[in-house]
Design a protein around this motif. Structure first.
Motif, short mmCIF file in Angstrom:
data_model
loop_
_atom_site.label_atom_id
_atom_site.label_comp_id
_atom_site.label_asym_id
_atom_site.label_seq_id
_atom_site.Cartn_x
_atom_site.Cartn_y
_atom_site.Cartn_z
N ALA A 33 0.84 -1.19 0.00
CA ALA A 33 0.00 0.00 0.00
C ALA A 33 0.88 1.24 0.00
CB ALA A 33 -0.91 0.01 1.22
N MET A 34 0.38 2.28 -0.62
CA MET A 34 1.08 3.57 -0.62
C MET A 34 0.07 4.66 -0.35
SD MET A 34 3.77 3.12 -3.78
CE MET A 34 4.95 4.31 -3.12
N GLY A 35 0.53 5.76 0.19
CA GLY A 35 -0.41 6.82 0.50
C GLY A 35 0.27 8.14 0.74
N TRP A 36 -0.58 9.12 1.01
CA TRP A 36 -0.13 10.49 1.32
C TRP A 36 -0.77 10.94 2.62
CZ3 TRP A 36 3.52 12.98 -1.48
CH2 TRP A 36 3.82 12.47 -2.75
N TYR A 37 0.06 11.52 3.47
CA TYR A 37 -0.38 12.16 4.70
C TYR A 37 0.02 13.63 4.62
CZ TYR A 37 -1.22 7.66 7.02
OH TYR A 37 -1.72 6.43 7.38
N ARG A 38 -0.57 14.43 5.49
CA ARG A 38 -0.16 15.83 5.57
C ARG A 38 -0.19 16.29 7.02
NH1 ARG A 38 -5.36 18.72 2.57
NH2 ARG A 38 -6.88 18.41 4.25
N GLN A 39 0.62 17.31 7.27
CA GLN A 39 0.68 17.89 8.61
C GLN A 39 0.78 19.40 8.48
OE1 GLN A 39 3.75 16.33 11.19
NE2 GLN A 39 2.64 16.99 13.00
N ALA A 40 -0.24 20.07 8.99
CA ALA A 40 -0.25 21.52 9.01
C ALA A 40 0.35 22.00 10.33
CB ALA A 40 -1.68 22.03 8.86
N PRO A 41 0.83 23.23 10.38
CA PRO A 41 1.42 23.75 11.62
C PRO A 41 0.46 23.65 12.79
CG PRO A 41 1.91 25.20 9.79
CD PRO A 41 0.94 24.19 9.27
N GLY A 42 0.92 23.07 13.89
CA GLY A 42 0.11 22.97 15.09
C GLY A 42 -0.93 21.87 15.07
N LYS A 43 -0.93 21.06 14.01
CA LYS A 43 -1.92 20.00 13.90
C LYS A 43 -1.23 18.64 13.78
CE LYS A 43 -5.59 22.74 11.80
NZ LYS A 43 -6.58 22.82 10.69
N GLN A 44 -2.01 17.59 14.04
CA GLN A 44 -1.48 16.24 13.91
C GLN A 44 -1.41 15.84 12.44
OE1 GLN A 44 -4.04 13.75 16.37
NE2 GLN A 44 -2.64 13.94 18.09
N ARG A 45 -0.51 14.90 12.17
CA ARG A 45 -0.44 14.36 10.82
C ARG A 45 -1.71 13.57 10.54
NH1 ARG A 45 5.15 11.62 8.92
NH2 ARG A 45 5.81 13.61 9.84
N GLU A 46 -2.24 13.75 9.33
CA GLU A 46 -3.50 13.08 8.98
C GLU A 46 -3.39 12.42 7.61
OE1 GLU A 46 -6.71 15.88 8.58
OE2 GLU A 46 -5.71 17.04 7.02
N LEU A 47 -4.16 11.34 7.46
CA LEU A 47 -4.21 10.65 6.17
C LEU A 47 -4.96 11.51 5.16
CD1 LEU A 47 -3.85 8.06 4.41
CD2 LEU A 47 -6.09 7.35 5.28
N VAL A 48 -4.38 11.65 3.98
CA VAL A 48 -5.04 12.34 2.88
C VAL A 48 -5.67 11.33 1.92
CG1 VAL A 48 -4.71 13.88 0.91
CG2 VAL A 48 -3.45 14.28 3.05
N ALA A 49 -4.86 10.37 1.49
CA ALA A 49 -5.34 9.36 0.54
C ALA A 49 -4.41 8.17 0.58
CB ALA A 49 -5.40 9.94 -0.87
N SER A 50 -4.97 7.00 0.26
CA SER A 50 -4.17 5.79 0.21
C SER A 50 -4.67 4.90 -0.92
CB SER A 50 -4.20 5.03 1.53
OG SER A 50 -5.52 4.58 1.81
N ILE A 51 -3.78 4.01 -1.37
CA ILE A 51 -4.14 3.08 -2.43
C ILE A 51 -3.43 1.76 -2.18
CG2 ILE A 51 -2.30 3.99 -3.92
CD1 ILE A 51 -4.15 3.38 -6.32
N THR A 52 -4.19 0.67 -2.29
CA THR A 52 -3.62 -0.64 -2.05
C THR A 52 -3.00 -1.20 -3.33
OG1 THR A 52 -5.63 -1.85 -2.64
CG2 THR A 52 -5.44 -1.07 -0.36
N GLY A 53 -2.33 -2.33 -3.19
CA GLY A 53 -1.76 -2.98 -4.36
C GLY A 53 -2.83 -3.39 -5.36
N GLY A 54 -4.03 -3.65 -4.87
CA GLY A 54 -5.13 -4.02 -5.76
C GLY A 54 -5.87 -2.83 -6.34
#
Length: 115
Positions: A33-54
């Motif tokens: 699986a691969m994905g993207w997370y993001r973290q804004a100043p003062g905030k926790q890292r959050e999942l943006v999008a993910s995609i599995t091998g399938g």
């Protein structure tokens, strides 16, 4: 040693688009699986999008309909097409990838949405 390298970040006006890329190097056959997370100043890292091998995709509610995640033909590459960007999308975006019990992170790329 596995490394993930992101590119494509930058400064864009509200309503604009950016395409992030992530390429992996090292002795990994193929990530599950691969994905993207993001973290804004003062905030926790959050999942943006993910995609599995399938090819199953998952998106945060805040980006549904605006962002699209895809995997490249080259093994272990992943992209994030971001359209209709908003100031609240401003953050450092991190690539994430996993195989078995091992998970890896890139160093991040800055995305700033501002007029």
């Amino acid at each position: 040693q596995v490394q993930l390298v992101e590119s494509g970040g930058g400064l864009v006006q509200p309503g604009g688009s950016l395409r992030l890329s992530c390429a992996a190097s090292g002795s990994i056959f193929r990530f599950n699986a691969m994905g993207w997370y993001r973290q804004a100043p003062g905030k926790q890292r959050e999942l943006v999008a993910s995609i599995t091998g399938g090819g199953t995709r998952n998106y945060a509610d805040s980006v549904k309909g605006r962002f699209t995640i895809s995997r490249g033909n080259a093994k272990n590459t992943v992209y994030l097409q971001m359209n209709s960007l908003k100031p609240e999308d401003t953050a450092v975006y991190y690539c994430n990838a996993g195989v078995g019990a091992a998970w890896y992170w890139g160093q991040g790329t800055q995305v700033t949405v501002s007029s």
